[in-house]
Design an enzyme around this catalytic site. Structure first.
Site, PDB file in Angstrom:
ATOM      1  N   HIS B 269       0.822  -1.222   0.000  1.00 19.57           N
ATOM      2  CA  HIS B 269       0.000   0.000   0.000  1.00 19.57           C
ATOM      3  C   HIS B 269       0.848   1.260   0.000  1.00 19.57           C
ATOM      4  O   HIS B 269       0.548   2.236  -0.679  1.00 19.57           O
ATOM      5  CB  HIS B 269      -0.878   0.052   1.254  1.00 19.57           C
ATOM      6  CG  HIS B 269      -2.239  -0.528   1.064  1.00 19.57           C
ATOM      7  ND1 HIS B 269      -3.147  -0.014   0.196  1.00 19.57           N
ATOM      8  CD2 HIS B 269      -2.842  -1.601   1.638  1.00 19.57           C
ATOM      9  CE1 HIS B 269      -4.263  -0.737   0.235  1.00 19.57           C
ATOM     10  NE2 HIS B 269      -4.102  -1.712   1.100  1.00 19.57           N
ATOM     11  N   ASP B 368     -10.938  -6.341   1.445  1.00 17.26           N
ATOM     12  CA  ASP B 368     -10.727  -5.041   0.805  1.00 17.26           C
ATOM     13  C   ASP B 368     -11.695  -4.802  -0.346  1.00 17.26           C
ATOM     14  O   ASP B 368     -11.957  -3.658  -0.714  1.00 17.26           O
ATOM     15  CB  ASP B 368      -9.304  -4.946   0.255  1.00 17.26           C
ATOM     16  CG  ASP B 368      -8.281  -4.712   1.353  1.00 17.26           C
ATOM     17  OD1 ASP B 368      -8.684  -4.236   2.428  1.00 17.26           O
ATOM     18  OD2 ASP B 368      -7.094  -5.010   1.131  1.00 17.26           O
TER      19      ASP B 368
END
Lengths: 437, 437
Positions: B269, B368
């Site tokens: 990320h 997610d």
């Protein structure tokens, strides 16, 4: 409408400039100026660096006390019980009613865990757990806010919070049995006689003797409010409160002296407090205006109420009760009294309010003390997006996801392309590793 | 334990300094420096003063665009639908699955009004209503965060929010069909191609063409986060997010390559993202460390993942899974994978986590995108006091109180003494006026 000059200003919703006038009337921005911001930041940094020593120093400086260590500033359950024992039977009984009623109402807010198994075989759910430790801020000074203790601490305890620590400054060393007795009855585990930004910093970050809490709630002055804004993130906080307000909608058939006193009950809080009456009956507005002028001198807190009503109060003439509801929704009042016939019929029209008091008998003051719902309510129009303090403020949720081998494979086939679409290929590969051939 | 040097650091819960080492590992303070604070305050003040003109100027400056008016920055439903039409069937179908599953899960969070009549005859209750208008912030740039759109907008729509406005910067004018298609499918009413503090200011205060919203949610950079902190109170905001993190607890019996990829899926990320593995099996930690070193070079975002794992990752050896739960509760992780046999048995021991992924098949990446629960979760230990983004974030509660003549009299007898105890005598008199003789 009477043209006689009265204390409180009049507005007419029929006027072309009414929308702007209403917006100006209710506008409130609790700006912390640069000096307050700097002071608060310095205090927080100092408490984080020096812990107890800093808390003691600031307390002695701002509250004119002479504490030499934290143990002298700490009241345990036995101390609170002693204060309870010194309280009059009348106040003991009234507090018992308040605590019981607040507890009963808030127990209905408790949420339960849930889970379900979906068509793919995946178990999904939500767990609800209390926060570990809560800090309750209760201002000190002349007015002992016992009801604030009840509203915050009882709610936290109903939520299942194991430890509630109350910060409560005692300016000039003045301790109020009423407040400490309320803390006792509400289940507060410990009171620390500190206030201001130093109390918020100590609760948020902990010191040698004060354990850091997870959430801080309760009203306070501009230093307290500013400090709460700074520590938000380190801990949870409730809404940063502005001055208290009431909006009364009346059809003109309630005793004008009752309505005037309801307005006073808000106006006496604070010169910045706001009391507004909306009615389609111009004569009734005249009568309330006259009642205000007549009754005001009889109030113990007449000076505060006068300033509040003069500077921020208003009597608003509307075409009808339908238009009154438009005013309600624009203001999004903290407290709304519907002092009208068949008040329930207007509920569907109300989009924003902290608490609604229905009917001529339901004075807002009952809600401040004993009705049961919380008196910590969203102010300054924040009822547009926030709620009364509740059990939900002291609990948090955790999502539960449990895939089977089959459902992980099935979901992976959808997650993979989405992750690749976001260029997060390790996400994609993590999901795709569980795809069956 | 292997002594071979691997990329990711190792900690042992048996070491005397482990508690301090763990605290240091997870410490994160998203401090906005003075320059960022000043820049953000200036931008907010300027947008409040000059409205659209300021938004356009800042957008052109920061995003290197050449907009001349707001209409060119505004995408209506038809524009979003066109983007949807340009999307591949694979992504369309995956998005449809995601939206349907997120909607289904969040519908279970809807709360209903309740009321009851207590022994005194007083009606007490709680109403739940949606906020009128929500602003969803979706970052721009290289990675099109379509899933963020789904998670925020679908949840708001399930809550009943009539109008959802999405702010989404398009640096260099780069528009991503994937994001706009997700906005279409999620029910976003309008997208405005603006970002940064200027977008937050425009949403919070409104401009000539952008209506002010009541709540702003969604992730963003330090300018966005700082601006959200400043406008908090004018509007509601969700938690100010820190970097994303995962904590995996494994009994050593899951494929080490799966676990390594799960850690990568967090580490890719952001260099500040954090991936932690906790296991009682030292050999397994060795295997995962080796897998990390072996697989890392195969990642598209290897540089980011390497920095994240080197600077903030850790493999932690614990005595047993019981001790692993202590580590979990100290960290209060955003994402918790329980990659163990019979994971349900550990749930009662877990006090704080944003979302828990149970079992070896439930990779965090599924959560997610498509599992259903929200992927906007409390980071940096804030799961101690806050919750996943949910329907409850887009609704607010209003308390209802309706006394009868008799119950107002009864409650007034308790409220009166309490109000007088607080020296608020107008409150007392307002309640006492309704006491029957």
């Amino acid at each position: 409408m009477s043209t006689e000059k009265t204390l409180i200003q009049r507005l007419n919703a029929a006027d072309a400039d009414f929308p702007a006038a209403l917006q100006k009337l209710v506008a409130w921005e609790g700006v912390s100026d640069a000096a307050v911001n700097q002071t608060v930041q310095n205090i927080i940094a100092d408490v984080r660096r020096r812990g107890d020593a800093a808390v003691i120093e600031y307390t002695n400086k701002f509250d004119r006390t002479e504490f030499t260590d934290m143990s002298a500033m700490t009241l345990e359950r036995a101390d609170l019980e002693a204060a309870w024992g010194r309280l009059s039977t009348t106040l003991q009984q009234a507090l018992e009613i308040a605590v019981a009623r607040v507890r009963e109402f808030h127990q209905r807010q408790c949420q339960t865990d849930w889970q379900y198994t979906d068509a793919s075989g995946t178990v999904l759910g939500q767990r609800v757990t209390p926060v570990d430790r809560v800090g309750v801020y209760v201002p000190g000074g002349s007015a002992p806010l016992a009801s604030s203790v009840v509203m915050t601490a009882v709610t936290a305890k109903v939520a299942g919070v194991p430890e509630v620590i109350m910060a409560h400054p005692t300016p000039d060393g003045d301790m109020q049995d009423f407040v400490l007795a309320a803390a006792y009855l509400s289940g507060v585990d410990r009171v620390i006689t500190m206030g201001g930004a130093q109390a918020i910093a100590a609760l948020a970050y902990g010191t040698e003797t004060i354990p850091g809490v997870d959430k801080i709630v309760g009203p306070g002055n501009i230093y307290v409010a500013t400090a709460k804004r700074y520590v938000f993130g380190q801990v949870g906080i409730d809404m940063i409160a502005g001055p208290s307000e009431i909006l009364v909608v009346c059809d003109g058939k309630t005793d004008p002296d009752w309505i005037a006193m309801d307005l006073f009950s808000q106006a006496e809080h604070d010169p910045d407090a706001q009391a507004i009456l909306v009615s389609p009956d111009a004569d009734f507005l005249d009568q309330v205006a006259a009642s205000i002028d007549r009754q005001l001198p009889t109030l113990e807190r007449a000076a505060i109420a006068r300033q509040s009503l003069t500077e921020r109060g208003a009597l608003i003439l509307v075409r009808d009760l339908e238009q009154a509801m438009d005013v309600v929704n624009q203001v999004a009042p903290e407290h709304l009294e519907l002092s009208v016939e068949d008040p329930e019929q207007y509920l569907p029209r109300i989009r924003h309010a902290g608490a609604i008091f229905l009917g001529r008998y339901t004075s807002e003051a009952l809600g401040d003390y004993v009705a049961g719902p919380n008196h910590v309510l969203p102010t300054s129009g924040t009822a547009r997006f926030s709620s009364p303090l509740g059990v939900y403020d002291f609990q948090k949720k955790t999502s539960i996801i449990q895939c089977t081998a089959d459902s992980a494979s099935e979901l992976g086939r959808a997650a993979g392309p989405l992750a690749r679409g976001e260029q997060l290929t390790a996400h994609a590969r993590s999901a795709e590793l569980r795809i069956k051939d």
